[in-house]
Structures are given as C-alpha cells and as structure tokens.
Design a protein around this motif. Structure first.
Motif, mmCIF file in Angstrom:
data_model
loop_
_atom_site.group_PDB
_atom_site.id
_atom_site.type_symbol
_atom_site.label_atom_id
_atom_site.label_comp_id
_atom_site.label_asym_id
_atom_site.label_seq_id
_atom_site.Cartn_x
_atom_site.Cartn_y
_atom_site.Cartn_z
ATOM 1 N N ARG A 1 5.954 11.387 10.192
ATOM 2 C CA ARG A 1 6.528 10.363 11.087
ATOM 3 C C ARG A 1 6.746 10.949 12.473
ATOM 4 N NH1 ARG A 1 8.763 5.787 8.722
ATOM 5 N NH2 ARG A 1 9.089 5.224 10.871
ATOM 6 N N VAL B 1 1.262 -4.207 4.109
ATOM 7 C CA VAL B 1 0.232 -4.334 5.155
ATOM 8 C C VAL B 1 -0.406 -5.724 5.034
ATOM 9 C CG1 VAL B 1 -1.959 -3.459 6.033
ATOM 10 C CG2 VAL B 1 -0.245 -1.856 5.167
ATOM 11 N N ALA C 1 1.668 13.089 4.966
ATOM 12 C CA ALA C 1 2.470 11.959 5.422
ATOM 13 C C ALA C 1 3.445 12.457 6.468
ATOM 14 C CB ALA C 1 3.222 11.333 4.250
ATOM 15 N N ASN D 1 3.385 8.005 -2.738
ATOM 16 C CA ASN D 1 3.695 6.607 -2.423
ATOM 17 C C ASN D 1 5.180 6.312 -2.573
ATOM 18 O OD1 ASN D 1 0.991 6.130 -1.960
ATOM 19 N ND2 ASN D 1 0.571 5.310 -4.002
ATOM 20 N N THR E 1 0.845 -1.198 0.000
ATOM 21 C CA THR E 1 0.000 0.000 0.000
ATOM 22 C C THR E 1 0.875 1.241 0.000
ATOM 23 O OG1 THR E 1 -0.124 0.194 2.400
ATOM 24 C CG2 THR E 1 -1.702 -1.305 1.331
ATOM 25 N N SER E 2 0.216 2.402 0.040
ATOM 26 C CA SER E 2 0.975 3.662 0.088
ATOM 27 C C SER E 2 1.747 3.807 1.387
ATOM 28 C CB SER E 2 0.015 4.850 -0.077
ATOM 29 O OG SER E 2 -0.962 4.847 0.954
ATOM 30 N N ARG E 3 1.324 3.049 2.429
ATOM 31 C CA ARG E 3 2.034 3.091 3.713
ATOM 32 C C ARG E 3 3.079 1.997 3.806
ATOM 33 N NH1 ARG E 3 -3.280 3.136 4.805
ATOM 34 N NH2 ARG E 3 -3.206 1.071 5.716
ATOM 35 N N ALA F 1 7.251 9.097 0.220
ATOM 36 C CA ALA F 1 6.949 9.139 1.651
ATOM 37 C C ALA F 1 7.862 8.236 2.473
ATOM 38 C CB ALA F 1 5.479 8.786 1.885
ATOM 39 N N PRO F 2 8.200 7.006 2.016
ATOM 40 C CA PRO F 2 9.091 6.182 2.851
ATOM 41 C C PRO F 2 10.444 6.850 3.109
ATOM 42 C CG PRO F 2 7.994 4.830 1.201
ATOM 43 C CD PRO F 2 7.668 6.233 0.868
#
Length: 782
Positions: free
Chosen positions: A782, A129, A780, A618, A124-126, A621-622
């Motif tokens: 953290r 999962v 997004a 996507n 996923t975009s996160r 963001a990481p």
C-alpha cells in the motif's frame, strides 16, 4: 461317625448363590445403561442437528436482510429509474461498500428486465471490483432470473446451492454458492429486473461443520434430491454437478424415505441417523422466501461407534462386578473356613461323647459281673475320665485317679463325704433332679454342668450319670463319669465371638460397597451432567454472542449509510472494525475450547499448495491498510505443488501468523516462504516461515507467547489488541498434524515464526486439480 465336610463344599454353597444374584443384577444394570446410552446419543444427535440448522439460518439471515435493504436504497433506485453512467457507477460503489463489509459475498448484480447484467461487482483478491461493460452477460435464460421475475413484489428467491459456473465451466477452485434474488421495479411501477447476491457458502459450511461434527459423527447437508452439498467424506459432494448419480437415496433408501417423509426425526439403521429440514424463514416469515431446493441437515453415528460405547460400558461393569465377586469369594472362603473349624470342634466333642458312651458300656458290663470287680477297679483307676461312685445317700464310695486330677481332691479327702461338696449351691436342685431320674432307672448321658474344684474354681464338665445295679438288678448306687470340657467351652465361646465379629465385618463391608456404588453412580451422573452443561453453554454462548454482534454490525452499517458528519462517520467505521475484531476473538476462544475437548480432527485430502498461499494473501492483505508494508509470498524453489493433507488447517495457521506479522509491523516487509526440509519417497517435510520487520520479541518471552491468553507483555494487548489465542491455536494445530513450531526474534529487528509439517506428495495426474502454473511470488503493498 459322620465326617465333616471340607472348605470347598461350604465355599461353593455360600458363594454360588451370591455370585448368581450379582450377575443377574449386573445384567439388568447393563441392559438399562445400554438403553440410557442410546437415548443419550439420540438426544445429543438431535441437539447437534438443531445447532447446524441454527448456524445456517443465522448465517443466511444477514445476506437476506442486506438484500431486502439494498433494493430500497437511493443509489439503487436512481440507477433503475435512470440507468445513466453516473447512476450505474454510484450503484456499483454502493455494491462495493456492501461487499467490503461482507467478504463472503462473491458477486452483487443488477440484471435489468431483459436479463442483461447492467452492474456486476466481483470479489477479487484486491477486494470488490466492478466488471467492465464488455464482460457483462445476458442471463435471461438462467432459472434464477426467470423464477425471480415470476415472484410477487417483495418476495425473495433462494436458489439451489451449487458450484459457481463462469462462461459455461465450473469455476476452480470450487465455490459453493447460493444466489439470493429479489425483483425490483422503477418509480412508475414497471419491472426493473432483479438484484442478486451470490453468497459464498464455504465459510458458512465450515461454521456449520464446527457446530455439528463431533468425534465419530458424520455431518451431511443434502439438497431436495438427496445429493450431498456437504459431507464428512468430501468425495460424496456435488455429484450432480459432475453428472454422477451418488445420492443418499441410492446408498440408504430406507433412510432417505424417512427423511423425505418427515421434516425432522431420528432412526436406527447401521447406526443412528438424525435429521432436520432447514427452514430459512421459519422464525420470522418476513422475507417471503421461495427456496427452490430445500436443504436437510443430517447427522450419522456409525454402528461401530455405538458398539464401542456399549463395549466401554460392559468393560466398566465387568470390572466393578469382578471386584464385588472377588470380595464375596474372599468373604465366603473365610466363612467356610470358620464353619469347617466349628464342625471339627463338634466332631471332636461327638468323638468324646462316643468315647464316654463306650466307657459307660464298659462300666455297666463290669457292674454286671461283680466277679470281675478287681478288673473293673483297674479299668476305673486307669480311665482318663473321672469316675465317681456314690451310694443312694449320695455319699462318695469310689474316686479314681482321673477324678483326683480333675477336681484336685485326693481319694482319702472325699471318700465317705457327700457328693454335694462338688456341687455349687445354685446347682443343688439340678443334682437332686438327676438323682431322682437315676432312682427311676434312667441314665443321664452327656449332661453338661459346672462343679467346684478344690481351689474354688468352677469347672465346665460333661457328665454321664448311670445307676449301679446289684446281682438282683436292683439299684445299689450311682456312677458318675465326668470329663473336663473347660477348654472346649472356651474355644466354642471364642468361635462364637469370631463368628459374630466376621458377621459384623460382612455387614460393614456390604454397607461400604453399597455406599461406594451409590457414590460412583452419583459421581457419574454429575460428570455427565457437567459435560452436557459445558457443551450446551459453549454452543448457546456462541449464538448468544454472535447474534447481538451481527445486530450491532448491521445497525452500524445502516447508520453509515445515513448522512453523517466526517467525525461521526469515522466513529461508525471504528465501531465496525471493533465488532469484526470481537467476532474474531469469539471464534478464537471457541477454537481453543474445541481443541482442549479433543473434538478437532485432521483431514487427509488432496490440495494445491499455491491455492492455500493465494487464499492466505486474499484474507490477510486487506489488513495492511495504509501501512508502508509489502507482503511477499514465494515458493519457487519448493518443487512440489500437489499434496495430501489438511489444507484448511494449514491455511488457518498461515493466516494467524501472517495477521500477527501485519499487526506488529508498521513499515518494511512481511514474507511467507516455503522450503523442502526432507523428501523420502512420496513423504515430504515442508518448512513454512513467516518473517516480518516488526517490533520483535525478547528471548525470555518467546516460549510463553504460545500459551493461551499470553502476549509479549501487558502493553501489547493495550496497544495492538487481541487475546493471545492465535499462537496457541497454531501450536495445537501443528501438533495435531505431527509437526513442530518455533520462533526466532530480536527486539526491534523483527520476528520469524516457522513450523514444519509432513505431507504426502502426489503427481498432478493423480487428482483433478486446476492445471494453472504454480504461484511463484505475490507482492501486496500500500
């Protein structure tokens, strides 16, 4: 008397044969060059097809290797032997770790022997999962499950490439997917179901197209039934998913017949076709693959593009032949002019000789009629030719005024003198021989010789010597009629020298043209060789560098799975991060090389703006990691959603700028904002801005950062890494899309990179795109 021919006649007589010879040689050279060009294009097609096949096999080698390793790992074996909650969670964690390092893995699943999904991890975009238990599905009726369960132990299944389907519907945006599956067994040897990896093929197809496409070439990837999995014309793709009979066999049946019959080859039909079947396990054979629908890489060069190359060769050859013909025409005209002048001189000499002949006839008539001697004497005295009379003893007895003018002697000075006072010693034998001929009754006409002038000069003269007859027709004396031809001799000598000089010039120019032609052909050969060497070098280097990098990343992944101390595990993770960074640098350098070679083309296809922005988030963001940074994306006030343009290049620009912002921002906010600058009809100008609260850029360095291998200063590279190519790629892409790019920044206050691009807006009903509402704001953090 015969008239001399004109310059035009001699020009055509010399120029036309040479021109015909040059044209014949040019035709032969053109035929050979066309043949050589066709062979070069076919060889280049085959090389690029091979690169495309190598790209696909290399990119799929990693997931095949991962699947082979995954089925033997301890967490997977524990879950298969004892599928309790803890073991299944450990298996899901193991799958997630694999997907973190391979973001183009869309799903990793364990399906038990009854076809029920026991573990499914979705990308996923996160990030990865695990799917909840209620969402797990029964896949026992799916072909990839039944076919994999039927394989021998250790064998793998490669499913046909298609668009991912969820809950009976094609997933949007489209996800080209290939499923790699392998059967597993429990510790007691009973069937344990299958492990399956869903590989997203979009990035692999992008790399494939970068390797194969060039200029007017049209790259294609076909399945076993002739449907397009990838095509330069995206409208041809995935017809079988939408129940459309659009295949290569339908459009070009002869080409498909040849492709189906041979694994690789080249043929000509309305252009040049080259193809090669993709054998994923051909090099090693270690996986025991069963590929249900084999792929074929096809490259097509349209006939119009081949004709353009032929016209270019013909144009260059015509220019070269034109220059040669022009030089030959100038040379032929000069030679014709010289010949015309020489013939004019000969004509004048013949005219003079004719006049001498007339004078001789007149003297003979006067001698035959001695009763008109006084008239003859008057004629002799008034003649422009020197007329000298001697007795048989060679004593001069008549000397007209023209003789005085020619030889410088007055008549009283030479009368009763020997005629040999005019003859040089070396010509005495010649004079005696003429006297002997006259005594035989012969006439020596137009005899050229030399005689002394009174002042000691040698004169070139033309002499006609005739006998003088008395009333009884007996020889009574000798008559000499002489004319000065010194100027004529001098002119003839100069003409000969000029002719020799011109012939030398012609020979020199011919050698020069021949050497120039040889040098041009050598330079062309070297240039073509250098171009092929550069292209081959870049292609080989991409594989030569990527292959060991994939090996390094794979080995570090395996090393991380072993029992390590915390500091050792930290070092291994740093190696993985550095390896991915180096792969990014290699890709940037190859992109810059492609841009500078003019091989990058801009597409014009429909897309959704919200989808592009979602993909950017996507991907980037990481990279925020543990930073205290928020990533905000908003375009609520844009008012446009559906556009025509190059979505892939737009996404690449935004991804580069956003990644730079994340790299240079330690805390604060990064925003991506889109606004409408102008809107005329269906043409809209959009302004994209990526704003951060990072380190900022001094004013004097803001223009330099768009140059290749340039960053704010040398310390930036040491601290943050990178090659300085990202902004260069952005600048080139924006320029290719007819836009402009700039930056506004203050040191310590952050930066805003902006660019404006034109697009064509369209109504939502004009295309088949997802009906979801537009993305307004995405945060997004953290």
């Amino acid at each position: 008397m015969r008239r001399t021919k004109g310059n035009q006649h001699y020009f055509l007589a010399q120029f036309l044969p040479l021109a015909a010879l040059v044209l014949v040689a040019a035709g032969f050279l053109h035929y050979n060059r066309i043949g050589a060009e066709m062979r070069r294009l076919q060889l280049e097609q085959r090389e690029r097809v091979s690169l495309g096949v190598a790209s696909l096999t290399n990119d799929l080698d990693a997931p095949l290797r991962h699947l082979s390793i995954l089925t033997g790992e301890a967490p997977v074996a524990h879950a298969i032997n004892d599928p309790n909650k803890a073991n299944l969670a450990q298996m899901a964690q193991n799958f997630s770790t694999l997907m973190l390092r391979n973001p183009y893995y869309d799903q990793v699943r364990w399906i038990d022997q009854d076809g029920v999904e026991k573990v499914r991890v979705n990308m996923t975009s996160r990030g990865p999962v695990p799917a909840s238990v209620p969402t797990l599905q029964n896949k026992k009726d799916r072909p990839y499950f039944t076919d994999t369960m039927a394989l021998q132990r250790g064998e793998m299944l490669v499913s046909p490439m298609d668009l991912n389907v969820e809950n009976g519907r094609i997933e949007v945006p489209h996800k080209p997917t290939v499923r790699l599956a392998m059967a597993v067994a429990s510790a007691d040897g009973k069937p344990g179901g299958i492990i399956i990896i869903n590989v997203l093929m979009a990035p692999l197809l992008d790399r494939f197209s970068n390797q194969v496409e060039r200029g007017a070439n049209r790259a294609m990837l076909l399945n076993g039934d002739g449907y397009w999995l990838y095509s330069t014309n995206s409208a041809d793709e995935w017809a079988f998913m939408f129940k459309r009979e659009e295949t290569l066999a339908k459009r070009h049946p002869n080409v498909w017949k040849a492709i189906a019959a041979q694994a690789s080859g080249t043929m000509s039909e309305q252009g040049i076709w080259s193809w090669q079947r993709v054998a994923l396990d051909a090099s090693t054979g270690r996986y025991g693959l069963h590929q249900q629908s084999p792929w074929t890489v096809v490259l097509y060069l349209p006939e119009k593009r081949v004709q353009v190359d032929n016209y270019s060769i013909l144009l260059r050859l015509c220019l070269f032949v034109g220059l040669i013909l022009l030089a030959l025409a100038m040379l032929s005209w000069q030679l014709a002019s010289n010949r015309h002048r020489r013939e004019a001189a000969v004509h004048d000499r013949l005219k003079a000789e004719a006049e001498l002949s007339v004078s001789e006839k007149r003297v003979a008539d006067l001698l035959q009629h001695q009763e008109t001697r006084s008239i003859l004497s008057s004629i002799v005295a008034s003649s422009e030719d020197a007329i000298i009379g001697t007795g048989l003893d060679d004593v001069i007895n008549s000397w007209n005024p023209a003789a005085e003018k020619l030889f410088g002697y007055l008549s009283r000075e030479v009368l009763n003198q020997s005629a040999y006072i005019l003859v040089p010693p070396e010509r005495n034998s010649e004079a005696r021989h003429i006297t002997d001929q006259i005594m035989e009754g012969k006439t020596v006409a137009n005899f050229e010789t030399v005689r002394w002038h009174k002042d000691g000069r040698l004169l070139d003269i033309s002499v006609t010597v005739s006998p003088i007859l008395d009333g009884d027709k007996k020889i009574a004396g000798i008559s000499y009629i002489a004319r000065d031809i010194t100027n004529h001799k001098r002119l003839e000598k100069e003409l000969n020298q000029y002719r020799q000089h011109l012939e030398g010039l012609v020979e020199q120019q011919t050698r020069t043209l021949r050497d120039t032609n040889s040098n041009l052909e050598l330079a062309l050969t070297k240039s073509e060789s250098a171009t092929r060497a550069k292209s081959s070098f870049l292609s080989n280097m991409s594989h030569e560098i990527r292959t060991p990098m994939n090996a390094v990343l794979g080995l570090t992944y395996l090393l991380e799975k072993t029992v390590l101390q915390s500091d050792q595990r930290d070092l291994v993770r740093k190696i993985i991060v550095a390896g991915h960074s180096l792969l990014g640098i290699i890709n940037d350098i190859l992109d810059v090389s492609k841009i500078e070679a003019g091989r990058l083309e801009v597409e014009h296809v429909p897309f959704r703006l919200s989808t592009v922005l979602e993909n950017v988030v996507n991907v980037t963001a990481p990279g925020i990691g543990d930073k205290d940074v928020e990533l905000v994306v908003g375009f609520n006030d844009v008012g446009v959603e559906y556009l025509y343009g190059d979505a892939l290049r737009l996404e690449q620009i935004l991804t580069n700028l956003t990644s730079n912002a994340i790299k240079f921002t330690a805390h604060g906010e990064i925003s991506i904002h889109v606004a409408v600058v102008s809107e005329i009809g269906d043409r809209v100008m959009l302004r994209f801005a990526v704003t951060d609260s990072g380190i900022g850029i001094p004013p004097e360095r803001q223009q330099d950062i768009f140059q290749a291998f340039t960053q704010e200063d040398t310390s930036t590279t040491r601290r943050y890494g990178g090659t300085g190519l990202g902004l260069t790629i952005c600048r080139h892409l924006v320029q290719l899309m007819n836009g402009e790019i700039g930056v506004a920044s203050e040191p310590g206050q952050g930066s805003q990179f902006w660019f404006m691009l034109p697009f064509q807006a369209m109504q939502p009903t004009a295309v088949q795109l997802p009906a979801d509402g537009p993305l307004c704001v995405l945060v997004a953090a953290r």
